[in-house]
Scaffold this motif. Sequence first.
Motif, PDB file in Angstrom:
ATOM      1  N   MET A  99       0.849  -1.192   0.000  1.00 57.24           N
ATOM      2  CA  MET A  99       0.000   0.000   0.000  1.00 57.24           C
ATOM      3  C   MET A  99       0.886   1.243   0.000  1.00 57.24           C
ATOM      4  O   MET A  99       1.746   1.394   0.864  1.00 57.24           O
ATOM      5  CB  MET A  99      -0.924  -0.003   1.222  1.00 57.24           C
ATOM      6  N   ASN A 100       0.707   2.141  -0.978  1.00 54.92           N
ATOM      7  CA  ASN A 100       1.502   3.356  -1.107  1.00 54.92           C
ATOM      8  C   ASN A 100       0.707   4.569  -0.650  1.00 54.92           C
ATOM      9  O   ASN A 100      -0.502   4.627  -0.827  1.00 54.92           O
ATOM     10  CB  ASN A 100       1.938   3.558  -2.557  1.00 54.92           C
ATOM     11  N   LYS A 101       1.416   5.516  -0.095  1.00 55.69           N
ATOM     12  CA  LYS A 101       0.785   6.775   0.275  1.00 55.69           C
ATOM     13  C   LYS A 101       0.583   7.633  -0.960  1.00 55.69           C
ATOM     14  O   LYS A 101       1.290   7.520  -1.945  1.00 55.69           O
ATOM     15  CB  LYS A 101       1.654   7.524   1.292  1.00 55.69           C
ATOM     16  N   THR A 102      -0.394   8.529  -0.887  1.00 53.00           N
ATOM     17  CA  THR A 102      -0.695   9.443  -1.982  1.00 53.00           C
ATOM     18  C   THR A 102      -0.385  10.867  -1.541  1.00 53.00           C
ATOM     19  O   THR A 102      -0.746  11.276  -0.430  1.00 53.00           O
ATOM     20  CB  THR A 102      -2.168   9.337  -2.403  1.00 53.00           C
ATOM     21  N   VAL A 103       0.274  11.610  -2.405  1.00 50.58           N
ATOM     22  CA  VAL A 103       0.671  12.987  -2.105  1.00 50.58           C
ATOM     23  C   VAL A 103      -0.013  13.909  -3.105  1.00 50.58           C
ATOM     24  O   VAL A 103      -0.100  13.588  -4.291  1.00 50.58           O
ATOM     25  CB  VAL A 103       2.206  13.146  -2.182  1.00 50.58           C
ATOM     26  N   ASN A 104      -0.506  15.037  -2.622  1.00 52.34           N
ATOM     27  CA  ASN A 104      -1.083  16.075  -3.474  1.00 52.34           C
ATOM     28  C   ASN A 104      -0.022  17.130  -3.751  1.00 52.34           C
ATOM     29  O   ASN A 104       0.581  17.680  -2.806  1.00 52.34           O
ATOM     30  CB  ASN A 104      -2.299  16.720  -2.826  1.00 52.34           C
ATOM     31  N   ILE A 105       0.255  17.421  -5.018  1.00 43.83           N
ATOM     32  CA  ILE A 105       1.266  18.403  -5.379  1.00 43.83           C
ATOM     33  C   ILE A 105       0.642  19.467  -6.278  1.00 43.83           C
ATOM     34  O   ILE A 105      -0.370  19.234  -6.942  1.00 43.83           O
ATOM     35  CB  ILE A 105       2.463  17.748  -6.100  1.00 43.83           C
ATOM     36  N   ASN A 106       1.268  20.635  -6.279  1.00 43.20           N
ATOM     37  CA  ASN A 106       0.875  21.751  -7.145  1.00 43.20           C
ATOM     38  C   ASN A 106       2.022  22.001  -8.099  1.00 43.20           C
ATOM     39  O   ASN A 106       3.078  22.503  -7.705  1.00 43.20           O
ATOM     40  CB  ASN A 106       0.588  22.994  -6.307  1.00 43.20           C
ATOM     41  N   LEU A 107       1.824  21.628  -9.356  1.00 39.98           N
ATOM     42  CA  LEU A 107       2.872  21.740 -10.345  1.00 39.98           C
ATOM     43  C   LEU A 107       2.426  22.731 -11.412  1.00 39.98           C
ATOM     44  O   LEU A 107       1.484  22.476 -12.167  1.00 39.98           O
ATOM     45  CB  LEU A 107       3.148  20.366 -10.978  1.00 39.98           C
ATOM     46  N   VAL A 119      -4.433   8.713  -9.873  1.00 38.64           N
ATOM     47  CA  VAL A 119      -3.170   8.907  -9.167  1.00 38.64           C
ATOM     48  C   VAL A 119      -2.022   8.662 -10.146  1.00 38.64           C
ATOM     49  O   VAL A 119      -2.012   7.645 -10.867  1.00 38.64           O
ATOM     50  CB  VAL A 119      -3.072   7.956  -7.963  1.00 38.64           C
ATOM     51  N   ILE A 120      -1.061   9.587 -10.181  1.00 36.19           N
ATOM     52  CA  ILE A 120       0.105   9.442 -11.047  1.00 36.19           C
ATOM     53  C   ILE A 120       1.074   8.458 -10.409  1.00 36.19           C
ATOM     54  O   ILE A 120       1.448   8.600  -9.229  1.00 36.19           O
ATOM     55  CB  ILE A 120       0.772  10.805 -11.275  1.00 36.19           C
ATOM     56  N   SER A 121       1.490   7.472 -11.177  1.00 34.62           N
ATOM     57  CA  SER A 121       2.383   6.428 -10.674  1.00 34.62           C
ATOM     58  C   SER A 121       3.784   6.640 -11.225  1.00 34.62           C
ATOM     59  O   SER A 121       4.060   7.581 -11.979  1.00 34.62           O
ATOM     60  CB  SER A 121       1.859   5.047 -11.066  1.00 34.62           C
ATOM     61  N   VAL A 122       4.671   5.714 -10.875  1.00 31.98           N
ATOM     62  CA  VAL A 122       6.061   5.786 -11.342  1.00 31.98           C
ATOM     63  C   VAL A 122       6.121   5.666 -12.861  1.00 31.98           C
ATOM     64  O   VAL A 122       6.970   6.277 -13.519  1.00 31.98           O
ATOM     65  CB  VAL A 122       6.892   4.678 -10.663  1.00 31.98           C
ATOM     66  N   LYS A 123       5.191   4.926 -13.452  1.00 30.60           N
ATOM     67  CA  LYS A 123       5.186   4.750 -14.902  1.00 30.60           C
ATOM     68  C   LYS A 123       5.001   6.085 -15.613  1.00 30.60           C
ATOM     69  O   LYS A 123       5.712   6.385 -16.582  1.00 30.60           O
ATOM     70  CB  LYS A 123       4.055   3.797 -15.301  1.00 30.60           C
ATOM     71  N   GLU A 124       4.063   6.893 -15.130  1.00 30.89           N
ATOM     72  CA  GLU A 124       3.860   8.200 -15.752  1.00 30.89           C
ATOM     73  C   GLU A 124       5.085   9.092 -15.582  1.00 30.89           C
ATOM     74  O   GLU A 124       5.461   9.839 -16.494  1.00 30.89           O
ATOM     75  CB  GLU A 124       2.619   8.892 -15.181  1.00 30.89           C
ATOM     76  N   VAL A 125       5.731   9.032 -14.421  1.00 34.84           N
ATOM     77  CA  VAL A 125       6.935   9.834 -14.196  1.00 34.84           C
ATOM     78  C   VAL A 125       8.046   9.395 -15.134  1.00 34.84           C
ATOM     79  O   VAL A 125       8.755  10.228 -15.732  1.00 34.84           O
ATOM     80  CB  VAL A 125       7.370   9.734 -12.724  1.00 34.84           C
ATOM     81  N   ASP A 126       8.211   8.056 -15.323  1.00 38.47           N
ATOM     82  CA  ASP A 126       9.243   7.566 -16.249  1.00 38.47           C
ATOM     83  C   ASP A 126       8.970   8.008 -17.673  1.00 38.47           C
ATOM     84  O   ASP A 126       9.900   8.352 -18.418  1.00 38.47           O
ATOM     85  CB  ASP A 126       9.302   6.035 -16.181  1.00 38.47           C
ATOM     86  N   ASP A 127       7.668   8.019 -18.066  1.00 39.68           N
ATOM     87  CA  ASP A 127       7.323   8.472 -19.418  1.00 39.68           C
ATOM     88  C   ASP A 127       7.702   9.936 -19.621  1.00 39.68           C
ATOM     89  O   ASP A 127       8.237  10.315 -20.675  1.00 39.68           O
ATOM     90  CB  ASP A 127       5.816   8.280 -19.669  1.00 39.68           C
ATOM     91  N   PHE A 130      -2.219  17.684  -8.710  1.00 37.70           N
ATOM     92  CA  PHE A 130      -2.160  16.278  -9.126  1.00 37.70           C
ATOM     93  C   PHE A 130      -2.114  15.392  -7.882  1.00 37.70           C
ATOM     94  O   PHE A 130      -1.570  15.789  -6.831  1.00 37.70           O
ATOM     95  CB  PHE A 130      -0.917  16.005  -9.986  1.00 37.70           C
ATOM     96  N   HIS A 131      -2.671  14.192  -8.020  1.00 39.93           N
ATOM     97  CA  HIS A 131      -2.531  13.145  -7.000  1.00 39.93           C
ATOM     98  C   HIS A 131      -1.424  12.207  -7.468  1.00 39.93           C
ATOM     99  O   HIS A 131      -1.515  11.642  -8.563  1.00 39.93           O
ATOM    100  CB  HIS A 131      -3.841  12.366  -6.836  1.00 39.93           C
ATOM    101  N   ILE A 132      -0.386  12.034  -6.664  1.00 40.19           N
ATOM    102  CA  ILE A 132       0.772  11.221  -7.051  1.00 40.19           C
ATOM    103  C   ILE A 132       1.154  10.324  -5.874  1.00 40.19           C
ATOM    104  O   ILE A 132       1.112  10.748  -4.710  1.00 40.19           O
ATOM    105  CB  ILE A 132       1.941  12.133  -7.481  1.00 40.19           C
ATOM    106  N   ASP A 133       1.506   9.067  -6.184  1.00 42.44           N
ATOM    107  CA  ASP A 133       1.887   8.185  -5.073  1.00 42.44           C
ATOM    108  C   ASP A 133       3.286   8.545  -4.580  1.00 42.44           C
ATOM    109  O   ASP A 133       4.043   9.262  -5.236  1.00 42.44           O
ATOM    110  CB  ASP A 133       1.772   6.720  -5.481  1.00 42.44           C
ATOM    111  N   GLU A 134       3.628   8.045  -3.419  1.00 43.57           N
ATOM    112  CA  GLU A 134       4.833   8.498  -2.729  1.00 43.57           C
ATOM    113  C   GLU A 134       6.090   8.164  -3.508  1.00 43.57           C
ATOM    114  O   GLU A 134       7.002   9.000  -3.631  1.00 43.57           O
ATOM    115  CB  GLU A 134       4.891   7.864  -1.332  1.00 43.57           C
ATOM    116  N   ASP A 135       6.192   6.964  -4.082  1.00 46.48           N
ATOM    117  CA  ASP A 135       7.398   6.579  -4.826  1.00 46.48           C
ATOM    118  C   ASP A 135       7.580   7.470  -6.052  1.00 46.48           C
ATOM    119  O   ASP A 135       8.698   7.920  -6.347  1.00 46.48           O
ATOM    120  CB  ASP A 135       7.292   5.115  -5.254  1.00 46.48           C
ATOM    121  N   ALA A 136       6.468   7.716  -6.765  1.00 47.97           N
ATOM    122  CA  ALA A 136       6.558   8.571  -7.937  1.00 47.97           C
ATOM    123  C   ALA A 136       6.910   9.997  -7.545  1.00 47.97           C
ATOM    124  O   ALA A 136       7.661  10.690  -8.253  1.00 47.97           O
ATOM    125  CB  ALA A 136       5.238   8.540  -8.700  1.00 47.97           C
TER     126      ALA A 136
END
Length: 618
Positions: free
Chosen positions: A1-9, A66-74, A14-20
């Motif tokens: 289970m990953n935490k979700t972080v809200n960021i302002n970019l 939620v934005i995951s690591v895959k979207e960040v890698d893309d 955006f909703h993004i998980d902690e690893d991403a």
Amino acid sequence: MNKTVNINLAGIFFHIDEDAYLKLQRYLEAIKRSFTDSQGRSEIIADIEARISELFSERVKHDKQVISVKEVDDVISIMGQPEDYLVDDEIFEDEPQHKTYSKSKPSKKLFRDTENSYVGGVSAGLGHYFGIDALWIRIIWFLLIFGAGTGVLLYILLWIFIPEATTTSEKIQMTGEKVTISNIEKKIRDGFDNASENLQKTGDKLKETFDNASGTISESVKNIDFNQKSNTIKSSSKSFFDTIADIFMFFLKIFAKFIGVILVFTGAVAVISLIISFLSSNLVDNVHIPGVDFNELSIASGAPFWLFSLLVLFAVGIPFLMLFYLGLKILVNNLKSMGNIAKFTLFGLWLLSIIGLIIIGIKQGLSYKEEAKVIKTEQLYNVTKNDTLFITMQNNDYYAENFRRSFHNFDEGFNESGEKVTYSQGVRLIVKSTRDSVAKIRIERSSRGTTYNVAKDRAENISYNYALVNNELKLDNHFLIPNNNRHRDQKVEVTLYLPVGSHLFADKNTYNYHSNNSYRYNDILDHGMESNFLEVKNNSLLCLDCPNNDDNDDDDFKVRVDINNDNAELKINDEGFEAKNKNSQVVIDDNGVKAKSEKVNVTIDEDGIEISSKQKDN
């Protein structure tokens, strides 16, 4: 289970998980370290974040994704790693540069280039998009404006609908380059270099002006004035056309707001009216669609009346509700979205209502499938060959007061006892001749239904009355059906057979009921014959008291011709056919056929055929 972080970019949440988030954070920190000593560092970082925000927005399907690591890698594969680029001045030399990992071919986007514009930047933007010099685009505009005369309107429309390239990312996309870290930095540094070069040129020009002030003051002033006038003309033209655009957009917004007010008013009035009608149980009476009778559909379905009204409410009300919402969206810029759940729910209700009404319409069509008739014929012994019959239509003082035929309308009323009745004035009157000595009347009641037996039962339930008082025939101008009986094309057809030689007087109130234009009815009572004494002939009526009536055998048709210099005569009337000349004669009548000449006589009658010859005297 990953935490979700809200960021302002770049101003977008955006909703993004902690690893991403941690990977994106390390990536941005690495970029910032790469540009520590770079000129325009803050602008470069801001544009990179804006581009990353755009790429994330393209990959987010809904607000809660939620934005995951895959979207960040893309995104990193498109933007490139900071260590792949040299951030010093050598990056702009001719040495080889690393490319991003993205294999996709960059595509141009159409924007207005206001940095190289004279009016609105449309020509410069089109030049970038098609890869040609903006000068050729401006020449085309000149030809369209002063040649075809359509260029002004087209330019204004493109000015309105083509967005301006304001961010560094948009300016890079306008030229067809990839929006990477290197290109963003290059674009911004080019801007600083151009600004420095312009300042340097300005300083050199000022220094040269002061150094040569003694001998070249007038020439320097002219040069300075020329540059100032050039810039002033460019700035003034831009301000002028920007003002025109602002005025046009102002009136366009006013027109849009006016449309929004109309949509809101129309939608609100329609929805409120439908709801009030539904609550008052008369919705089907207030909704009118050409060619559709909702009362008929309600009766045909066999469903509860409230359910049918609910289907009509959803089928008609939901489109007006969406019009109301569309008007609000036009009037209120920051109106909260309705949401997908509400939209799909309304669409589902509307679709189910339409399907339900279609099924009801099909059932109504099938209920008219079969037709059945009930026929009753009676002799009118009071009316013989030498009698005169008076015909009149008889109404009811409590209902069916007027004398107007209608085959498809069923109305409700109350009789003299206060009882509710359902009636129709779909009565047809037909008059024909007969060679019988006594008149007769034929009453045909017909109806439709899903089966023949059902249709026949409905036809038998039709109540129609007439009365013969002395020589006056009183026909009802209406018929009754049971109150709980469905309306299925019930009608009554009254056919009156009158002996040849009798007389007829039709009251003027029969006018609408014997309106039979079709030849299949063979009605001998035509319009305009009412209120006249008529003599019944074979398949016709002869008016006895009409103006300009010729009493000399008006029903005869005679033709006289000259054949071989012999006078011949042809006579046709209701008695039969007769043709004769000086030497021969042919007669066809009720008694048979007779033909005679100078030598032969031929007789054909009920006794057979007789042929005789004449002998000449010697």
